[in-house]
Design an enzyme around this catalytic site. Structure first.
Site, mmCIF file in Angstrom:
data_model
loop_
_atom_site.group_PDB
_atom_site.id
_atom_site.type_symbol
_atom_site.label_atom_id
_atom_site.label_comp_id
_atom_site.label_asym_id
_atom_site.label_seq_id
_atom_site.Cartn_x
_atom_site.Cartn_y
_atom_site.Cartn_z
ATOM 1 N N LYS A 132 -39.498 -41.819 -34.838
ATOM 2 C CA LYS A 132 -40.220 -41.027 -33.979
ATOM 3 C C LYS A 132 -41.082 -40.048 -34.959
ATOM 4 O O LYS A 132 -42.318 -39.547 -34.460
ATOM 5 C CB LYS A 132 -39.666 -40.083 -32.986
ATOM 6 C CG LYS A 132 -38.744 -41.003 -31.931
ATOM 7 C CD LYS A 132 -39.604 -42.037 -31.243
ATOM 8 C CE LYS A 132 -39.362 -43.440 -31.459
ATOM 9 N NZ LYS A 132 -40.343 -44.291 -30.691
ATOM 10 N N LYS A 178 -61.558 -39.128 -34.739
ATOM 11 C CA LYS A 178 -61.594 -39.828 -33.352
ATOM 12 C C LYS A 178 -60.719 -38.725 -32.249
ATOM 13 O O LYS A 178 -59.596 -38.980 -31.881
ATOM 14 C CB LYS A 178 -60.492 -41.089 -33.359
ATOM 15 C CG LYS A 178 -61.520 -42.133 -34.129
ATOM 16 C CD LYS A 178 -63.045 -42.287 -33.678
ATOM 17 C CE LYS A 178 -63.761 -43.359 -34.517
ATOM 18 N NZ LYS A 178 -65.060 -43.521 -34.019
ATOM 19 N N HIS A 232 -50.868 -38.360 -25.346
ATOM 20 C CA HIS A 232 -50.569 -38.677 -26.573
ATOM 21 C C HIS A 232 -49.735 -37.666 -27.209
ATOM 22 O O HIS A 232 -48.557 -38.166 -27.689
ATOM 23 C CB HIS A 232 -51.925 -39.035 -27.157
ATOM 24 C CG HIS A 232 -51.745 -39.660 -28.674
ATOM 25 N ND1 HIS A 232 -51.402 -40.836 -29.098
ATOM 26 C CD2 HIS A 232 -51.557 -38.932 -29.878
ATOM 27 C CE1 HIS A 232 -51.377 -40.992 -30.319
ATOM 28 N NE2 HIS A 232 -51.207 -39.694 -30.963
ATOM 29 N N HIS A 250 -46.226 -37.151 -25.523
ATOM 30 C CA HIS A 250 -45.494 -38.441 -25.835
ATOM 31 C C HIS A 250 -44.736 -38.373 -27.194
ATOM 32 O O HIS A 250 -43.650 -38.400 -27.398
ATOM 33 C CB HIS A 250 -46.114 -39.459 -25.536
ATOM 34 C CG HIS A 250 -45.215 -40.845 -25.722
ATOM 35 N ND1 HIS A 250 -44.396 -41.199 -24.974
ATOM 36 C CD2 HIS A 250 -45.336 -41.843 -26.726
ATOM 37 C CE1 HIS A 250 -43.706 -42.100 -25.250
ATOM 38 N NE2 HIS A 250 -44.399 -42.561 -26.333
ATOM 39 N N TYR A 269 -50.396 -55.303 -32.672
ATOM 40 C CA TYR A 269 -51.605 -55.438 -32.028
ATOM 41 C C TYR A 269 -52.612 -54.412 -32.854
ATOM 42 O O TYR A 269 -53.649 -54.725 -33.613
ATOM 43 C CB TYR A 269 -51.904 -54.801 -30.669
ATOM 44 C CG TYR A 269 -53.323 -54.203 -30.474
ATOM 45 C CD1 TYR A 269 -54.167 -55.283 -29.951
ATOM 46 C CD2 TYR A 269 -53.762 -53.041 -30.459
ATOM 47 C CE1 TYR A 269 -55.507 -54.921 -29.843
ATOM 48 C CE2 TYR A 269 -55.110 -52.647 -30.176
ATOM 49 C CZ TYR A 269 -55.983 -53.550 -29.718
ATOM 50 O OH TYR A 269 -57.205 -53.456 -29.524
ATOM 51 N N THR A 315 -51.057 -51.322 -21.748
ATOM 52 C CA THR A 315 -50.688 -50.304 -20.985
ATOM 53 C C THR A 315 -49.777 -50.994 -19.923
ATOM 54 O O THR A 315 -48.737 -50.344 -19.444
ATOM 55 C CB THR A 315 -51.902 -49.878 -20.198
ATOM 56 O OG1 THR A 315 -52.822 -49.323 -21.315
ATOM 57 C CG2 THR A 315 -51.717 -48.446 -19.311
#
Length: 315
Positions: A123, A138, A146, A149, A187, A208
């Protein structure tokens, strides 16, 4: 007043040290909650303030090579954690129902302790996801979902493996989460590798959905506890927290799904969806005209001529 607060904090710290499972006490970042709390506060400070301020007058960094290496390293790391979680209980001795934490020092119990810590440590490595967003400028990708989490999961897991490191039914969500991350970082890695791999990324829109399935599985599994006649799980509070966590993030990710794919508020302007990976957006097929300039998103192109009062004059 201040001395009293400090005294209470020190007493609580001593209490935690007494309650910390001796099998995990010597692992990095497990000696005190202060270390991990400072790291996570530093993370939030960097991604919300220091990072954007540092990059404000700088060009976005080109980090494709670093991202390819990072993402495929995370694929291998999570695959290894999945294997360890399966071999230390979930594919060997667990019933998938009321599985208690093993307090012994048997090889299998120690293996589960190690697997739990590996998941916990991953994590912190995943905080680099947000760092790539910031360094690539970005910032729109640094959403509440985001940041929340990425910051709350390592914080809560510190308490989990401090008191119950040897698995049990409370570790099921770790198994599911690492499986999802194997798919997710695959991905990201292919996307960062360049345009030649983009034909293999047709399944982005299902990412998602996979996250939502994850939270459903976790919530359903942990809900068994409330319907069992007898399940003497050592720390029931963690059962309640896992259930709340699963439901809470199911709601957040469902909202993201609705905004992105139902109301289509977060989709790119162009007709073809541009894949994103760790803070970079790739243009799929830019249009190249005779003078070598690239145009996209609806610009009008004039080749070998120029426009004057709505007419095109040939050169």
């Amino acid at each position: 007043m201040l001395s009293e607060v400090v005294s209470n904090v020190l007493k609580f710290n001593d209490y935690l040290l007494e309650r910390t499972d001796p099998r995990v006490r010597d692992y990095p970042l497990m000696q005190s909650p202060i270390q991990m709390t400072l790291i996570l506060l530093g993370y939030v400070f960097f991604v919300l303030y220091a990072g954007p301020r540092f990059m404000a007058n700088r060009k976005p960094l080109r980090l494709n090579t670093a991202m390819v290496f990072y993402n495929f390293f995370m694929v291998a790391y999570n695959a290894y954690v999945v294997y360890e979680l399966l071999m230390s209980g979930w594919a060997t001795t667990y019933t998938w129902r009321c599985d208690l934490c093993d307090p012994s020092s048997t090889p299998q119990a120690l293996r589960m302790v190690r697997a739990a810590w590996l998941f916990y440590f991953s994590k912190y490595v995943e905080l680099l996801d947000t760092a790539f967003f910031v360094l690539r400028k970005k910032q729109s990708q640094v959403t509440f979902l985001h940041v929340f989490h990425h910051s709350i999961l390592p914080w809560t897991w510190w308490w989990g493996i401090t008191l119950t490191p040897a698995g049990g039914m409370g570790s099921f969500h770790a198994l599911v989460n690492t499986c999802v991350h194997v798919i997710m970082y695959t991905y990201y890695g292919l996307s960062a590798a360049g345009p030649r791999f983009q034909k293999y990324l047709w399944w982005k829109k299902y990412m998602t959905a996979i996250q939502l399935i994850q939270f459903v599985l976790v919530s359903v599994h942990i809900s068994q506890y409330y319907f069992m006649e007898k399940c003497e799980y050592q720390v029931p509070m963690f059962i309640h927290l896992i259930w709340i966590y699963g439901m809470f993030f199911f709601v957040l990710f469902s909202n993201f799904w609705i905004q992105t794919y139902v109301k289509r508020k977060r989709l790119p302007v162009s007709k073809e969806e541009k894949p994103k990976q760790n803070g970079i957006t790739t243009v799929i097929e830019p249009v190249v005209v005779a003078n070598g300039k690239h145009f996209e998103n609806g610009n009008v192109l004039y080749t070998n001529g120029f426009s004057h009062n709505g007419k095109v004059k040939e050169v």
